[in-house]
Design an enzyme around this catalytic site. Structure first.
Site, PDB file in Angstrom:
ATOM      1  CB  THR A 181      31.781  45.951  39.614  1.00  0.00           C
ATOM      2  OG1 THR A 181      30.680  45.048  39.713  1.00  0.00           O
ATOM      3  CG2 THR A 181      32.388  46.152  40.990  1.00  0.00           C
ATOM      4  CD  GLU A 329      35.295  45.357  43.138  1.00  0.00           C
ATOM      5  OE1 GLU A 329      35.971  46.077  42.354  1.00  0.00           O
ATOM      6  OE2 GLU A 329      34.658  44.373  42.756  1.00  0.00           O
ATOM      7  CE  LYS A 445      40.886  27.537  36.136  1.00  0.00           C
ATOM      8  NZ  LYS A 445      39.939  28.484  35.573  1.00  0.00           N
ATOM      9  CD1 TRP A 450      45.336  26.565  36.150  1.00  0.00           C
ATOM     10  CD2 TRP A 450      45.904  28.300  37.436  1.00  0.00           C
ATOM     11  NE1 TRP A 450      44.534  26.540  37.250  1.00  0.00           N
ATOM     12  CE2 TRP A 450      44.853  27.594  38.063  1.00  0.00           C
ATOM     13  CE3 TRP A 450      46.414  29.433  38.053  1.00  0.00           C
ATOM     14  CZ2 TRP A 450      44.305  27.987  39.274  1.00  0.00           C
ATOM     15  CZ3 TRP A 450      45.877  29.823  39.275  1.00  0.00           C
ATOM     16  CH2 TRP A 450      44.829  29.104  39.871  1.00  0.00           C
TER      17      TRP A 450
HETATM   18  P1  ADP Z   1      35.414  45.211  36.226  1.00  0.00           P
HETATM   19  O1  ADP Z   1      35.878  44.298  37.320  1.00  0.00           O
HETATM   20  O2  ADP Z   1      33.961  45.310  36.145  1.00  0.00           O
HETATM   21  O3  ADP Z   1      36.128  45.021  34.907  1.00  0.00           O
HETATM   22  P2  ADP Z   1      37.079  47.324  37.163  1.00  0.00           P
HETATM   23  O4  ADP Z   1      37.229  48.482  36.315  1.00  0.00           O
HETATM   24  O5  ADP Z   1      36.914  47.489  38.609  1.00  0.00           O
HETATM   25  O6  ADP Z   1      35.810  46.664  36.654  1.00  0.00           O
HETATM   26  O7  ADP Z   1      38.210  46.323  36.791  1.00  0.00           O
HETATM   27  C1  ADP Z   1      39.141  45.836  37.690  1.00  0.00           C
HETATM   28  C2  ADP Z   1      39.979  44.795  37.017  1.00  0.00           C
HETATM   29  O8  ADP Z   1      40.674  45.336  35.904  1.00  0.00           O
HETATM   30  C3  ADP Z   1      41.055  44.218  37.891  1.00  0.00           C
HETATM   31  O9  ADP Z   1      40.546  43.243  38.748  1.00  0.00           O
HETATM   32  C4  ADP Z   1      42.016  43.664  36.853  1.00  0.00           C
HETATM   33  O10 ADP Z   1      41.601  42.397  36.393  1.00  0.00           O
HETATM   34  C5  ADP Z   1      41.900  44.638  35.730  1.00  0.00           C
HETATM   35  N1  ADP Z   1      43.016  45.598  35.798  1.00  0.00           N
HETATM   36  C6  ADP Z   1      43.033  46.804  36.366  1.00  0.00           C
HETATM   37  N2  ADP Z   1      44.233  47.386  36.226  1.00  0.00           N
HETATM   38  C7  ADP Z   1      45.008  46.499  35.564  1.00  0.00           C
HETATM   39  C8  ADP Z   1      46.376  46.503  35.126  1.00  0.00           C
HETATM   40  N3  ADP Z   1      47.171  47.531  35.321  1.00  0.00           N
HETATM   41  N4  ADP Z   1      46.825  45.399  34.501  1.00  0.00           N
HETATM   42  C9  ADP Z   1      46.025  44.338  34.272  1.00  0.00           C
HETATM   43  N5  ADP Z   1      44.742  44.287  34.648  1.00  0.00           N
HETATM   44  C10 ADP Z   1      44.233  45.342  35.288  1.00  0.00           C
END
Ligand code: ADP
Length: 546
Positions: A181, A329, A445, A450
């Site tokens: 990640t 993940e 917050k 929120w």
């Molecule tokens: P990182 O967690 O390191 O940024 P990832 O590429 O795995 O790497 O990112 C996953 C995160 O990206 C998700 O947990 C979410 O917060 C965000 N995300 C993914 N797709 C979307 C989406 N369609 N809309 C909003 N947020 C998104």
């Protein structure tokens, strides 16, 4: 009573065998400086076999990690097949990370061999202290103009390798691939995909009610192969025999994307919203001819929320944005916003803008801050948790028992179901559509309530005098935290008062940001998302008027 069906392990050999038997004349095209290089899948399979022989001759054995440091290309695709099918693990490294982070990841994963594009030689050569790497292979994407010190040349390696290879029998739960990640908090975490999870994810991508990739498609993954497996599109395309178009090192340049789309007659593409904003802006500025996108039917878009103006902009061009949510993940596709037939006509656009419903075989739930499971009422917020056959069960940690680390990010419920805690806060409506409210760490917050920064950003981005906007929490003596909007202007004449007044027309008064700062650009992470960590560092002690 036992089922009496054949127990065939789900391994990526299925993908390799299927493409060899059924789709040998289909092809992968890669953009190079000299034009487009096309290789038939028959040729790809032949090269994959040589590559597996070469890897064996290099001493790569079962479970060894073979890293890639490369853009999307036919060679990267060959590595996606050869490495897992010969029993090793393909580990995609993100070349956009800081070199110290890359060397940390290489050492953590204990990569043995690295395959790097020559255009990335400076980035690779900055990575030092990689103790486990014994061979570097250079993939020349500069057409003879580049090299990497001390590296073996990829084409020479293949030319000298045996053209046959005895593929081993694999178990479906063997590791196939690995991706870290991007580590927005703490060190990056290693996700290890199995053969089974990769095959099931690829199969699901072919369902009409999920991604619906078919043999007739030509798929252009702009999302990098080093970022969550290009959202699984390479394996899905191969499994169904769709042609692939790879942008090579010309990844996010609108003119190159448009030219490749036209030349390869691309029907489906995948990338984060920032890339598509770039394309839309280029069309509006007249530097990209919309006719070059005429074959493009749909765009898989996610990684961050799709703003309404982006979806409408592509609707007007007759190109459908399909909004998807996922994480490294989750392989990464978790949910897709296809519109069910039960959704009312006036709710269609709203539904397409949600993060969608979970893929077949995945389940989701929300856990509130009080530890309750939230109802699907479209209102009650909670942390999104997800379960299913292509969802991580642990993070790779060589020091933990069985190599299974990160246990605080997973929970097993009373029925024995395992849930990944996503760190995303969402609501789910009665139809099962997930609407992300924020990431837990980005929520503001304020006085015990929120505030969603995503809602505020979407509003601001929709304003015609705003190019981009990101909202962060800044400390406040009375309310703990209050929102601060960081805005890139589209029009010099725009004022703070005008923007705050506009936001106030759409949200409750206490949710309106306390202030606006105008910035040149919103910093982006290595995968093109807003980097709020950088904004927080810059404006963390911003003094709000009290
Ligand atoms: P990182 O967690 O390191 O940024 P990832 O590429 O795995 O790497 O990112 C996953 C995160 O990206 C998700 O947990 C979410 O917060 C965000 N995300 C993914 N797709 C979307 C989406 N369609 N809309 C909003 N947020 C998104």
């Amino acid at each position: 009573m036992q089922g009496l069906m054949q127990d065939v392990p789900l391994t990526l050999r299925m993908v390799l065998e299927r493409v060899a038997e059924l789709y040998p004349t289909k092809h992968v095209a890669t953009k190079t400086a000299d034009g487009v290089r096309r290789r038939s899948y028959a040729e790809v399979v032949e090269r994959v076999t040589r590559l597996a022989s070469a890897l064996r001759d290099m001493g790569v054995g079962p479970g060894d990690r073979v890293a890639t440091f490369a853009w999307n290309s036919d060679r990267h695709l060959e590595l996606y097949l050869a490495v897992p099918c010969m029993g090793a693990v393909v580990h995609t490294l993100n070349p956009r990370l800081h070199h110290e982070q890359i060397s940390w990841i290489v050492n953590h994963a204990e990569d043995k061999v690295v395959f790097a594009d020559t255009s990335l030689a400076p980035a690779w050569q900055a990575v030092s202290g990689t103790d486990t790497v014994n061979t570097v292979v250079a993939m020349d994407d500069l057409d003879g103009a580049g090299g990497i010190d001390g590296a073996v040349d990829y084409e020479e390696l293949l030319a000298g390798a045996a053209p046959e290879f005895s593929w081993p029998t694999l178990r479906e739960n063997d590791a196939a691939a690995m991706c870290y990640t991007s580590g927005t908090t703490g060190n990056p975490k290693g996700v290890v995909y199995s053969h089974r999870s990769s095959v099931l994810h690829a199969m699901a991508s072919l369902f009409a009610d999920f991604i619906g990739l078919s043999e007739r498609d030509v798929c252009l993954p702009i999302v990098p192969q080093f970022h969550a497996n290009a959202w699984g599109t390479p394996y899905a395309a191969l499994l169904t025999g769709a042609n692939l178009a790879m942008p090579g090192r010309f990844m996010a340049d609108p003119a190159s994307i448009a030219a490749l789309t036209a030349e390869e007659r691309v029907t489906v593409s995948a990338a984060v919203p920032t890339v598509w904003f770039g394309v839309l802006q280029a069309i509006r500025a007249g530097t990209v001819d919309p006719a070059s996108l005429s074959t493009l039917e749909r765009i898989l878009c996610g990684g961050s929320a799709v703003p309404e103006p982006l979806m409408r902009g592509f609707d007007e061009l007759g190109i459908r944005i399909v909004h998807a949510w996922g994480m490294t993940e989750t392989s990464p596709l978790g949910s897709v916003a296809n519109v069910k037939s039960t959704v009312a006509e006036d709710q269609v656009l709203r539904t397409r803008l949600t993060q969608g419903i979970p893929a077949p075989s995945l389940r989701v739930r929300l856990e509130t801050s009080e530890g309750e499971i939230a109802p699907w009422d479209g209102e009650t917020m909670g942390e999104l948790q997800i379960n299913g056959p292509w969802i991580a069960d642990a993070y790779y940690d060589p020091d933990a028992p069985d190599g299974r680390g990160g246990q605080d990010r997973f929970v097993t419920d009373a029925a024995g179901t395992r849930w990944l805690k996503t760190g995303d806060v969402a609501v789910i409506d009665a139809e099962g559509y997930i609407k992300l409210v924020d990431r837990t760490k980005d929520l503001v917050k304020s006085g015990g309530e929120w505030i969603s920064t995503v809602d505020l950003e979407n509003l601001l981005i929709a304003h015609d005098k705003v190019v981009e906007a990101a909202v962060i929490a800044v400390p406040h003596p009375q309310w703990d935290e209050r929102p601060l909007a960081c805005v890139v202007k589209a029009d010099d004449a725009v004022t703070k008062e005008e923007l705050l007044g506009y936001v106030g027309e759409h949200v409750a008064k206490w949710q309106v940001p306390d202030d606006v700062v105008f910035v040149e650009e919103i910093p982006k992470t290595s995968v093109g998302k807003f980097d709020k960590k950088v904004l927080r560092q810059r404006f963390g002690d911003y003094q709000l008027a009290t």
